[in-house]
Scaffold this active site. Sequence first.
Site, mmCIF file in Angstrom:
data_model
loop_
_atom_site.group_PDB
_atom_site.id
_atom_site.type_symbol
_atom_site.label_atom_id
_atom_site.label_comp_id
_atom_site.label_asym_id
_atom_site.label_seq_id
_atom_site.Cartn_x
_atom_site.Cartn_y
_atom_site.Cartn_z
ATOM 1 C CB SER A 52 38.192 49.137 38.947
ATOM 2 O OG SER A 52 37.025 49.236 39.717
ATOM 3 C CG HIS A 102 41.954 46.854 37.709
ATOM 4 N ND1 HIS A 102 42.003 47.062 36.346
ATOM 5 C CD2 HIS A 102 40.654 46.934 38.049
ATOM 6 C CE1 HIS A 102 40.779 47.277 35.890
ATOM 7 N NE2 HIS A 102 39.941 47.196 36.899
ATOM 8 C CE LYS A 154 39.379 44.077 34.863
ATOM 9 N NZ LYS A 154 38.664 44.069 36.121
#
Length: 386
Positions: free
Chosen positions: A178, A206, A236
């Site tokens: 990240s 991610h 996300k």
Amino acid sequence: MKPENIFSALSALRQEGRLRQVQDLRMETASLGVDREGKRYIVFNSNDYLGMTHAKEVQEAAKAVRFGTGSGGARLTSGAAFELSNLEKEIADFKHTEDAVIFNTGYMANLGVLYALAGKGDVIFSDELNHASIVDGCRISKAETAVYRHSDMADLERLLQTVPCEGQRFIVTDGVFSMDGDICPLPALAVLKKDYGACLIVDDAHASGVIGRTGRGTAEYFRMAGVDVQVGTLSKAFGAEGGYIAASREICDYLRNTSRPFIFSTAISAVTGAAALAALRLLKADPEKYLGRLRENTAYMRNLLTETGVGIAAGDTPIIPVAVGDEKEALATAEACRKEGILLSAIRPPSVPVGTSRIRLTVTAMHTKEEMKKAAAILIRHWRSK
Ligand SMILES: *Cc1c(COP(=O)(O)O)cnc(C)c1O
């Protein structure tokens, strides 16, 4: 902590310029935020990679939920909305696993899986740059933790050989890290996992909806199988919130029965589940529409910055770290950009080691070329003035 110690700790943080505050920001579109004073910003620090929070279909799916705003309880005791089980099935299909379990956040998913799977006598081998939720998951598990140098497979193998283990070995890593947006060396991890009979856990927070030809994450990026447990978040690329584990049916059933963060917390609402489900379906139906733009924007922004000599590491992901070094400079650069209407993040200790502070910029599929050009020009100007 005694009250007077809390007071002095806060004063110390303030003096060091490390006292942080929550900033309210209303996202009017996927890339435009407005603060309480009405000032507008182009946002480059959101994880809404595909712009799903503002997608019409996602918002309509959330609005269409008719049966209550809250779940009313934990899933084992009160049951929960149909949307959550539907979502688990779709996640398992997306991840090519037998089953999936939804947790309330990605943070809780990591706590939940490490707490439940890694017990006394086991050893968790964890990358030093893993997300805080993995670090905390290691802490609450009863297993021992051995931390290996970032993506350093020789160091990991050295630890696998030397750290005594009577029970099960686990290797746990972020898929996409990240802070720097780099991708874990999955092929090498899979070899070590096999050689040492370890269970491999990859946190794709991610990576899902971001990398891989159809956005299925790290395993798809490397075109391989062999990950035992895939962790992810719905907060996300999937425009909602919540976390999940995708794994074998046995592991998922075991988690539902033993994982305290799953058992003792009220489930995400049907509204949230419906939004995430709609986002996942949009991506599945037309991955190229979303991922094509994300890749294009990522390449465009990375080129803009490298052409002008800004120090970024080469990479494939929309997380772009700009090396600054000094903590105060990173903060000053982010603040100067903010004054000019560009929001990006200054990443500094304790998130990263002292002397490696950086600016992190996250590109989404929804940024326009004009927005990227403007942000790059402003960032470069302030970066150069150092
Ligand atoms: C964001 C993130 C999480 C936490 O996910 P939330 O849903 O925000 O709690 C976990 N792991 C990694 C690697 C992350 O980047």
